[in-house]
Design an enzyme around this catalytic site. Structure first.
Site, short mmCIF file in Angstrom:
data_model
loop_
_atom_site.label_atom_id
_atom_site.label_comp_id
_atom_site.label_asym_id
_atom_site.label_seq_id
_atom_site.Cartn_x
_atom_site.Cartn_y
_atom_site.Cartn_z
CG MET A 19 -1.70 -1.33 1.30
SD MET A 19 -3.09 -1.30 0.51
CE MET A 19 -4.15 0.06 0.97
CD GLU B 178 -7.03 -0.88 -5.93
OE1 GLU B 178 -6.46 -2.23 -5.35
OE2 GLU B 178 -6.59 0.10 -5.30
CB CYS C 210 7.35 -3.09 11.64
SG CYS C 210 8.98 -1.84 11.86
CB CYS D 242 8.32 0.04 7.28
SG CYS D 242 7.77 -0.40 8.87
CB SER E 9 4.18 0.95 -3.43
OG SER E 9 3.19 0.28 -4.04
N GLY E 10 2.60 3.97 -4.80
CA GLY E 10 2.29 4.66 -5.97
C GLY E 10 1.72 3.90 -7.11
CE LYS E 11 -0.89 -1.14 -5.30
NZ LYS E 11 -0.43 -0.26 -3.90
#
Length: 212
Positions: free
Chosen positions: A11, A102, A202, A159, A13-15
């Protein structure tokens, strides 16, 4: 030969931004494109929305039961019949590329359709999506794309700690959760479902070592 491309990332990441930029690049050169996304992605309705604020309406939505190749052929005919667009120089009335946002929400069979569109119909397909869900399991569409795509490209993001993000952790009401349905569209439920991109370290810290 035209190819099927899968560009994936965690999420944020600029898709969607990359998809809209690719669409712009095609059209700037006088090429016609079609945009699509799965209907299950109710965020933004029939819009592809970048977190940078850029939006664009898709040409068609894909339902879980749809034959994507037949749906694409229907909209390709519309482009061909429309002829030259007054705003785009005429380079021949056909589709130069299909872009799908998506893509993780597609079925495996629909990804098979994307491969056939690229190989048998000769139209490049650029599919964008996330690889795994909030439990680190691959979405069916993403898994099939990883198996079939001619080209795989990871879009990277970081992250909270600054390391490369791999996973998508789910929060409900601001609290991390690790059980639930695979699909829960962010920011639409009464409990406000959101997601955070995280590195493996994390993620394991928040999940108490749990990976599924």
């Amino acid at each position: 030969m035209a190819k099927l491309y899968f560009r994936y990332g965690a999420m944020n990441s600029g898709k969607s931004t990359a998809l809209l930029q690719a669409a712009y690049n095609y059209e700037e050169r006088g090429q016609r494109i079609l945009l699509a996304k799965p209907e299950i992605d109710t965020k933004g309705a029939d819009q592809i929305s970048s977190r940078l604020g850029v939006e664009r309406t898709v040409d068609f939505l894909i339902r879980p039961e749809d034959d994507v190749r037949a749906l694409f052929a229907e909209h390709r005919r519309r482009v061909q019949e429309a002829g030259a667009d007054a705003l785009i120089p005429d380079t021949g009335a056909d589709v130069a590329c299909l872009l799908v946002d998506e893509a993780q929400f597609l079925t495996a069979e629909q990804v098979d359709d994307l491969l056939r569109i690229s190989v048998e119909d000769g139209i490049p397909v650029l599919a964008y999506g996330i690889r795994t869900d909030f439990q680190t399991r691959a979405f069916p569409g993403s898994a099939r794309l990883m198996e079939l795509a001619h080209s795989l490209e990871e879009l990277k993001t970081i992250c909270r700690c600054g390391s490369k993000a791999l996973f998508n952790a789910r929060l409900v009401g601001g609290r991390f959760v690790f059980d639930g349905d695979q699909v829960a569209i962010d920011e639409l439920s009464a409990d406000r479902v959101t997601y955070e991109s995280m590195c493996a370290r994390c993620y394991l810290r928040e999940s108490a070592g749990r990976l599924r």
